[in-house]
Design a protein around this motif. Sequence first.
Motif, PDB file in Angstrom:
ATOM      1  N   ILE A 136       0.708  -1.132  -0.002  1.00 49.24           N
ATOM      2  CA  ILE A 136      -0.152   0.104  -0.080  1.00 49.24           C
ATOM      3  C   ILE A 136       0.904   1.290   0.048  1.00 49.24           C
ATOM      4  N   ILE A 137       1.923   1.330   0.671  1.00 52.14           N
ATOM      5  CA  ILE A 137       2.903   2.314   0.590  1.00 52.14           C
ATOM      6  C   ILE A 137       3.523   2.494  -0.728  1.00 52.14           C
ATOM      7  N   ASP A 138       3.908   1.517  -1.499  1.00 54.71           N
ATOM      8  CA  ASP A 138       4.401   1.451  -2.866  1.00 54.71           C
ATOM      9  C   ASP A 138       3.367   1.825  -3.816  1.00 54.71           C
ATOM     10  N   GLN A 139       2.138   1.520  -3.458  1.00 53.49           N
ATOM     11  CA  GLN A 139       1.186   1.885  -4.518  1.00 53.49           C
ATOM     12  C   GLN A 139       0.832   3.527  -4.346  1.00 53.49           C
ATOM     13  N   ASN A 140       1.473   4.179  -3.151  1.00 56.05           N
ATOM     14  CA  ASN A 140       0.979   5.498  -3.185  1.00 56.05           C
ATOM     15  C   ASN A 140       2.253   6.272  -2.670  1.00 56.05           C
ATOM     16  N   PRO A 141       2.988   6.441  -3.874  1.00 57.59           N
ATOM     17  CA  PRO A 141       4.613   6.958  -3.773  1.00 57.59           C
ATOM     18  C   PRO A 141       4.525   8.238  -3.048  1.00 57.59           C
ATOM     19  N   THR A 142       3.407   9.252  -3.568  1.00 57.16           N
ATOM     20  CA  THR A 142       3.455  10.452  -3.015  1.00 57.16           C
ATOM     21  C   THR A 142       3.241  10.716  -1.630  1.00 57.16           C
ATOM     22  N   ILE A 143       2.712   9.717  -0.976  1.00 59.81           N
ATOM     23  CA  ILE A 143       2.290   9.615   0.307  1.00 59.81           C
ATOM     24  C   ILE A 143       3.218   9.247   1.289  1.00 59.81           C
ATOM     25  N   ASN A 144       3.372  10.413   2.411  1.00 54.75           N
ATOM     26  CA  ASN A 144       4.331  10.071   3.220  1.00 54.75           C
ATOM     27  C   ASN A 144       3.808   9.531   4.486  1.00 54.75           C
ATOM     28  N   ILE A 145       4.012   8.140   5.104  1.00 51.66           N
ATOM     29  CA  ILE A 145       3.492   7.700   6.047  1.00 51.66           C
ATOM     30  C   ILE A 145       4.055   7.954   7.387  1.00 51.66           C
ATOM     31  N   MET A 146       3.375   8.700   8.284  1.00 51.28           N
ATOM     32  CA  MET A 146       3.901   9.106   9.692  1.00 51.28           C
ATOM     33  C   MET A 146       3.883   7.931  10.698  1.00 51.28           C
ATOM     34  N   ALA A 147       2.912   6.988  10.683  1.00 49.54           N
ATOM     35  CA  ALA A 147       2.829   6.229  11.890  1.00 49.54           C
ATOM     36  C   ALA A 147       1.881   5.102  11.308  1.00 49.54           C
ATOM     37  N   ILE A 148       1.929   3.842  12.209  1.00 51.58           N
ATOM     38  CA  ILE A 148       1.149   2.803  11.999  1.00 51.58           C
ATOM     39  C   ILE A 148       0.462   2.509  13.186  1.00 51.58           C
ATOM     40  N   GLY A 149      -0.899   2.468  12.937  1.00 56.32           N
ATOM     41  CA  GLY A 149      -1.950   1.931  14.070  1.00 56.32           C
ATOM     42  C   GLY A 149      -2.584   0.605  13.897  1.00 56.32           C
ATOM     43  N   ILE A 150      -2.639  -0.274  14.872  1.00 55.94           N
ATOM     44  CA  ILE A 150      -3.041  -1.834  14.624  1.00 55.94           C
ATOM     45  C   ILE A 150      -4.228  -1.868  15.536  1.00 55.94           C
ATOM     46  N   GLY A 151      -5.388  -2.234  15.150  1.00 54.09           N
ATOM     47  CA  GLY A 151      -6.346  -2.737  15.989  1.00 54.09           C
ATOM     48  C   GLY A 151      -6.516  -4.175  15.964  1.00 54.09           C
ATOM     49  N   SER A 152      -6.536  -4.974  16.786  1.00 59.41           N
ATOM     50  CA  SER A 152      -6.767  -6.447  16.662  1.00 59.41           C
ATOM     51  C   SER A 152      -7.548  -7.161  17.540  1.00 59.41           C
ATOM     52  N   VAL A 153      -8.126  -8.155  17.196  1.00 60.63           N
ATOM     53  CA  VAL A 153      -8.759  -9.060  17.912  1.00 60.63           C
ATOM     54  C   VAL A 153      -7.894  -9.445  19.047  1.00 60.63           C
ATOM     55  N   GLY A 154      -8.575 -10.167  20.195  1.00 60.44           N
ATOM     56  CA  GLY A 154      -7.619 -10.679  21.025  1.00 60.44           C
ATOM     57  C   GLY A 154      -7.353  -9.754  22.456  1.00 60.44           C
ATOM     58  N   LEU A 155      -6.355 -10.329  23.004  1.00 64.25           N
ATOM     59  CA  LEU A 155      -6.183  -9.702  24.395  1.00 64.25           C
ATOM     60  C   LEU A 155      -4.911  -8.800  24.065  1.00 64.25           C
ATOM     61  N   ILE A 156      -4.940  -7.422  24.305  1.00 62.15           N
ATOM     62  CA  ILE A 156      -3.919  -6.623  23.740  1.00 62.15           C
ATOM     63  C   ILE A 156      -3.365  -5.813  24.853  1.00 62.15           C
ATOM     64  N   ASN A 157      -2.169  -5.906  25.080  1.00 60.48           N
ATOM     65  CA  ASN A 157      -1.422  -5.048  26.015  1.00 60.48           C
ATOM     66  C   ASN A 157      -1.062  -3.751  25.200  1.00 60.48           C
ATOM     67  N   TYR A 158      -1.791  -2.590  25.274  1.00 62.15           N
ATOM     68  CA  TYR A 158      -1.780  -1.471  24.562  1.00 62.15           C
ATOM     69  C   TYR A 158      -0.642  -0.736  24.917  1.00 62.15           C
ATOM     70  N   LYS A 159      -0.130  -0.681  26.204  1.00 73.62           N
ATOM     71  CA  LYS A 159       0.988   0.083  26.516  1.00 73.62           C
ATOM     72  C   LYS A 159       2.171  -0.495  25.819  1.00 73.62           C
ATOM     73  N   ASP A 160       2.389  -1.739  25.827  1.00 71.34           N
ATOM     74  CA  ASP A 160       3.804  -2.246  24.817  1.00 71.34           C
ATOM     75  C   ASP A 160       3.478  -2.693  23.743  1.00 71.34           C
ATOM     76  N   GLY A 161       2.417  -2.760  23.182  1.00 72.95           N
ATOM     77  CA  GLY A 161       1.823  -3.005  21.786  1.00 72.95           C
ATOM     78  C   GLY A 161       1.982  -4.497  21.512  1.00 72.95           C
ATOM     79  N   ILE A 162       1.704  -5.205  22.508  1.00 70.67           N
ATOM     80  CA  ILE A 162       1.885  -6.631  22.307  1.00 70.67           C
ATOM     81  C   ILE A 162       0.400  -7.544  22.156  1.00 70.67           C
ATOM     82  N   ILE A 163       0.384  -8.231  21.275  1.00 69.44           N
ATOM     83  CA  ILE A 163      -0.908  -9.081  21.245  1.00 69.44           C
ATOM     84  C   ILE A 163      -0.678 -10.217  22.167  1.00 69.44           C
TER      85      ILE A 163
END
Length: 381
Positions: A136-163
């Motif tokens: 998706i980054i390669d298909q949109n070469p003029t767009i500069n991505i600043m960060a990635i957010g992940i929403g997941s099923v399951g039990l998540i430790n949101y502070k450490d970013g661990i599923i």
Amino acid sequence: MSRIGQNYSRVKQNNKLLILQTLLRNNMMSRQQIANKTKLTPATITNIVGELIEEGLLIEIGDLPDQKPRAGRKSVAVDFNPNTIYVIGLHIRTDRIELAIVNLKGQVIADNTVKFPENTDIQGFLDLVSKLIKEIIDQNPTINIMAIGIGSVGLINYKDGIILNIHHLGWENLDISTFISEKFKLPVYVDNNARAMTLAERMYGNNKKLENFLFVFIGHGIGAGLVINDDVFRGGVTGAGELGHMSLVPNGEPCWCGNKGCLERYASESFILKELKLSSINEFIQLINNKDPNAFHLLETVGKRISIVLTSFINMFHVDKIIVGGNLVQKNNELIQELEKINQYSFLARKEEVQIEVSILGEYIGVVGAASLALYNHVFQ
Ligand SMILES: [Zn+2]
């Protein structure tokens, strides 16, 4: 820098965040309106808004509608610039992986969905997610991505970013944020998908000015998130709001969470598919649209069961509104009508009615939710 200098810059940073948060809550505003809301001086607003425009976060978008120029001065509105900050939102569902590039206004610029691969191991899954992000980054070469957010099923430790656990796969302690962050050299934020959607409701939903509401997502399971006093309520590091695992039936069917008789075992999409032996929820929606009596009866049952648990919830936290997302409510209104019965069941709600409505974020709620994690952490705090 001197201590006075440090304090000054912290105040300025706080004022910047206050202005950004105020705009997020109110959409486009004039400088005067921002001053009125924030109680900052007009000079401070002019100064900081000027800087935010220079940084590319805000743009002037012309005169405010219905606003008369005062004392010869035009009331020019400022709003978020949709063309400078972009993030990727990645939604990990039980049956599929969705991802999108989303801008600062919560708008989807590009998106992709693939089926969750069968018989994959953790490495295969991480490689697939990396491939999708790279594509998706390669298909949109003029767009500069600043960060990635992940929403997941399951039990998540949101502070450490661990599923911590995806039960149906038997995966544990999956440090997805470190893997993705090292791969793409970008900040990565992870949370439970329903909590991420709740944040999206607070940032981009129809009820973002509400200080107290419950968001409920009815999908394969039932997830939820609670906004109290204008903030997503977190509780511990695994978050809070597990409506689907509140007990409905004492000693009922065992649930993956270790309890028995949980609501989602009796009222989710997976329950409906199992009961009617269907393979997709769209088939069920089709039956409802065709007024199939069995399907209708089951929807009524599901609605009643969710209402019973919601009634306990309303008696505990008398929120103003319940916002519901997911396919079951996006395409027909029958379930919402069932859920409105909480206003009969709860004595608090009988006095002060709780409104129930469908999320306006529609089918993109999962990816916009995941993206909201990245946008909120990267820009608004
Ligand atoms: Zn459970």
